[in-house]
Design an enzyme around this catalytic site. Structure first.
Site, PDB file in Angstrom:
ATOM      1  N   GLU A   7     -46.236   1.827 -10.057  1.00  0.00           N
ATOM      2  CA  GLU A   7     -46.568   2.107  -8.659  1.00  0.00           C
ATOM      3  C   GLU A   7     -48.025   1.700  -8.507  1.00  0.00           C
ATOM      4  O   GLU A   7     -48.926   2.377  -8.989  1.00  0.00           O
ATOM      5  CB  GLU A   7     -46.352   3.592  -8.359  1.00  0.00           C
ATOM      6  CG  GLU A   7     -46.295   3.887  -6.873  1.00  0.00           C
ATOM      7  CD  GLU A   7     -47.608   4.401  -6.342  1.00  0.00           C
ATOM      8  OE1 GLU A   7     -48.305   3.587  -5.695  1.00  0.00           O
ATOM      9  OE2 GLU A   7     -47.938   5.561  -6.553  1.00  0.00           O
TER      10      GLU A   7
ATOM     11  N   LYS B 115     -51.006  10.500 -20.452  1.00  0.00           N
ATOM     12  CA  LYS B 115     -52.423  10.145 -20.432  1.00  0.00           C
ATOM     13  C   LYS B 115     -52.923  10.330 -18.995  1.00  0.00           C
ATOM     14  O   LYS B 115     -52.697   9.493 -18.131  1.00  0.00           O
ATOM     15  CB  LYS B 115     -52.620   8.693 -20.887  1.00  0.00           C
ATOM     16  CG  LYS B 115     -54.019   8.105 -20.589  1.00  0.00           C
ATOM     17  CD  LYS B 115     -55.145   8.877 -21.238  1.00  0.00           C
ATOM     18  CE  LYS B 115     -56.498   8.214 -20.971  1.00  0.00           C
ATOM     19  NZ  LYS B 115     -57.004   8.509 -19.594  1.00  0.00           N
ATOM     20  N   PRO B 116     -53.609  11.473 -18.710  1.00  0.00           N
ATOM     21  CA  PRO B 116     -54.136  11.665 -17.360  1.00  0.00           C
ATOM     22  C   PRO B 116     -55.430  10.885 -17.166  1.00  0.00           C
ATOM     23  O   PRO B 116     -56.091  10.493 -18.137  1.00  0.00           O
ATOM     24  CB  PRO B 116     -54.395  13.173 -17.314  1.00  0.00           C
ATOM     25  CG  PRO B 116     -54.744  13.524 -18.736  1.00  0.00           C
ATOM     26  CD  PRO B 116     -53.912  12.599 -19.599  1.00  0.00           C
TER      27      PRO B 116
ATOM     28  N   CYS C 103     -52.810   5.507  -2.039  1.00  0.00           N
ATOM     29  CA  CYS C 103     -52.296   4.135  -2.047  1.00  0.00           C
ATOM     30  C   CYS C 103     -51.466   3.817  -0.817  1.00  0.00           C
ATOM     31  O   CYS C 103     -51.170   2.654  -0.551  1.00  0.00           O
ATOM     32  CB  CYS C 103     -51.492   3.885  -3.312  1.00  0.00           C
ATOM     33  SG  CYS C 103     -50.154   5.079  -3.558  1.00  0.00           S
TER      34      CYS C 103
ATOM     35  N   GLU D 241     -57.997  -3.167  -0.331  1.00  0.00           N
ATOM     36  CA  GLU D 241     -57.828  -1.724  -0.223  1.00  0.00           C
ATOM     37  C   GLU D 241     -59.197  -1.039  -0.301  1.00  0.00           C
ATOM     38  O   GLU D 241     -59.938  -1.226  -1.267  1.00  0.00           O
ATOM     39  CB  GLU D 241     -56.925  -1.240  -1.362  1.00  0.00           C
ATOM     40  CG  GLU D 241     -56.432   0.175  -1.233  1.00  0.00           C
ATOM     41  CD  GLU D 241     -55.388   0.502  -2.290  1.00  0.00           C
ATOM     42  OE1 GLU D 241     -54.518   1.341  -2.019  1.00  0.00           O
ATOM     43  OE2 GLU D 241     -55.437  -0.074  -3.393  1.00  0.00           O
TER      44      GLU D 241
ATOM     45  N   ASN E 275     -56.129  10.574  -8.151  1.00  0.00           N
ATOM     46  CA  ASN E 275     -56.115  11.025  -6.761  1.00  0.00           C
ATOM     47  C   ASN E 275     -55.010  12.028  -6.434  1.00  0.00           C
ATOM     48  O   ASN E 275     -55.124  12.789  -5.486  1.00  0.00           O
ATOM     49  CB  ASN E 275     -56.056   9.830  -5.796  1.00  0.00           C
ATOM     50  CG  ASN E 275     -54.869   8.927  -6.042  1.00  0.00           C
ATOM     51  OD1 ASN E 275     -54.282   8.919  -7.132  1.00  0.00           O
ATOM     52  ND2 ASN E 275     -54.504   8.147  -5.045  1.00  0.00           N
TER      53      ASN E 275
ATOM     54  N   GLY F 221     -51.408   3.236 -10.587  1.00  0.00           N
ATOM     55  CA  GLY F 221     -52.797   2.803 -10.608  1.00  0.00           C
ATOM     56  C   GLY F 221     -52.952   1.461  -9.928  1.00  0.00           C
ATOM     57  O   GLY F 221     -52.125   1.066  -9.095  1.00  0.00           O
ATOM     58  N   SER F 222     -53.971   0.738 -10.312  1.00  0.00           N
ATOM     59  CA  SER F 222     -54.293  -0.517  -9.641  1.00  0.00           C
ATOM     60  C   SER F 222     -53.335  -1.636 -10.037  1.00  0.00           C
ATOM     61  O   SER F 222     -52.758  -1.631 -11.130  1.00  0.00           O
ATOM     62  CB  SER F 222     -55.727  -0.940  -9.988  1.00  0.00           C
ATOM     63  OG  SER F 222     -55.818  -1.373 -11.332  1.00  0.00           O
TER      64      SER F 222
END
Length: 476
Positions: free
Chosen positions: A247, A172-173, A281, A379, A149, A225-226
């Site tokens: 995060e 690592k994208p 987020c 979320e 995002n 990420g999650s």
């Protein structure tokens, strides 16, 4: 369509590997492809970073700053191209993409200077025969796992402090939006970073992640990420006690009190809740409005949201782009349908938008929300704003804190006394007070509880990439 490559030890590789297509969510078209790398490619990149660390860590902070400043200049020079790539691969409105590239470059500039401010200490001694010091050293090879995002800002926020501290990095994208990261690495190459200092591997998250967590040469992992994936990384890191910065997810409350400036609150809430189509987020996920101004706020807010323009992000007049994929569209639809089935009132939106084969959802406002609804607990990651009426400040605080997450919260009140006391009771790492967009390069970004570990940005951002080494010197 361009077939992109991975970047390992100063070379572009992976042309012989199977390819993964990158899809523009605004129209379903393929905009590029990347190699599907795995454990082998990840381990080669890690070895390259490990070898490069031996020399990069010995360069001066000023040398490292010069590389980062050159990269900053290149990102500003190529800002529009980077922004266009970002919009094409993940749908973000072009004006937001331009803003993100500018912000990403600012992180590099900030940490270029912050690397020069890494100070050790001379400690008071307990005996005249010793001198005590604390040295700061780079932690080692860093693995950075970035989300789809904010493909530029999240990479820069990790890469900047890591390189400034003297670490080397393996990136690592996300497979949803890897092209922006590749464009940034092309600029890293142009900036002249030595071979192996920066490496990028695309492909299987599970296989590349496995290599990162099992390879002893990786000493730190920084992940956005999650929360679910973050918990897995915590478990996996235990085997080698790898350092982590995480995060993770959020479910941000936004509180509007009776004394708030309603027009300012409406503007700030839209900026928070609908940025990137609600796919951040720190979006305002649940809105609590005190009864004295509830009806006025709902009316003005709903009217303003109904005016937001939905469409392909390449159009400069578009406010809301597509959701990243079909799964996201289905999740948003489920949250809205669940709320309506439990008594929520639809003020505007609440429907899919069929346009050019894209994954669009109308910006939506729900009133009469309550805690029984899924949207008030999970979320959503979409352009939906549920509103619940509250009578007292105490009620708003209890509801706001009733979540396992603690990333961001927002408060709208014109009272210094009330605002101060309220914020003191909110368990969130970031608070916007009359401000729907509080993030800043110079400020620490991160959450409490299940929203993560550590902080990115600001003065604290570089500390996560440093080790403190205590030195006791005996003298005669």
């Amino acid at each position: 369509m361009k077939h992109h490559l991975m970047y390992i030890n100063g070379e572009w590789l992976g042309g012989d590997l199977e390819k993964l297509d990158v899809i523009n969510p605004a129209n379903g078209q393929i905009v590029g492809s990347v190699p599907i790398g795995g454990e082998e490619e990840a381990n080669v990149a890690i070895d390259a970073a490990y070898d490069a660390f031996q020399t990069w860590s010995q360069t001066t902070a000023y040398e490292r700053a010069n590389y980062l400043k050159r990269l900053y200049e290149l990102m500003i020079e190529h800002r529009d191209d980077l922004a266009q790539t970002m919009t094409m691969e993940m749908g973000k409105p072009i004006n937001e993409s331009i803003g993100e590239v500018t912000s990403a470059a600012a992180f590099l500039e900030w940490f270029a200077e912050e690397g020069k401010r890494v100070y050790g200490e001379i400690l008071p001694t307990h005996t005249t025969s010793k001198r005590l010091q604390v040295w700061k050293k780079p932690v080692g090879v860093v693995a950075a796992i970035t989300p789809w995002n904010f493909p530029a800002a999240m990479l820069a926020r990790k890469m900047g402090p890591a390189l400034a501290a003297g670490c080397t990095i393996v990136i690592k994208p996300s497979s949803e939006s890897p092209l922006t990261a590749i464009k940034m690495i092309e600029l890293c190459e142009k900036a002249g970073f030595p071979k192996g200092v920066i490496n990028l591997v695309t492909g299987s998250s599970s296989k590349i992640g496995k290599a990162i967590m099992e390879n002893e040469k990786i000493r730190k992992v920084t992940f956005t990420g999650s929360t679910e994936v973050g918990k897995i990384l915590i478990e996996q890191s235990a085997h080698q006690v790898k350092r982590l910065s995480l995060e993770l997810g959020g479910h941000a409350p936004l509180i509007v009190l009776n004394d708030a400036n309603v027009d300012l609150a409406v503007k700030g809430t839209i900026a928070s809740a609908f940025r990137n189509a609600g796919q951040t987020c720190v979006c305002a996920n649940r809105i609590y409005v005190q009864s004295g101004i509830h009806d006025e706020f709902v009316e003005k807010f709903s009217e303003a949201v109904s005016q937001l323009k939905v469409g392909n992000g390449t159009d400069v007049n578009v406010d809301i782009g597509p959701l990243v994929n079909r799964a996201s569209l289905e999740k948003v639809s489920h949250h809205v349908e669940d709320a309506l089935s439990k008594g929520a009132s639809l003020m505007t939106g609440g429907k899919l938008i069929t346009k050019d084969g894209g994954t669009f959802y109308a910006p939506t406002v729900l009133s009469n929300a309550d805690p029984s609804m899924v949207i008030m607990k999970e979320e959503t990651f979409g352009p939906v704003a549920p509103i619940q009426k509250v009578e007292t400040i105490e009620e708003a605080i209890v509801l706001a804190n009733d979540t396992p997450y603690g990333l961001a919260a927002y408060v709208f009140t014109d009272s210094i006394a009330i605002g101060t006391r309220l914020i003191e009771q909110l368990n969130f790492g970031i608070v916007g007070w009359n401000d729907g967009t509080p993030s800043a390069v110079q400020a620490p970004f991160g959450g409490m509880k299940e929203s993560g570990v550590g902080r990115e940005g600001g003065r604290e951002g570089i500390e996560a990439f440093l080790e403190s080494q205590y030195v006791s010197i005996a003298i005669s």
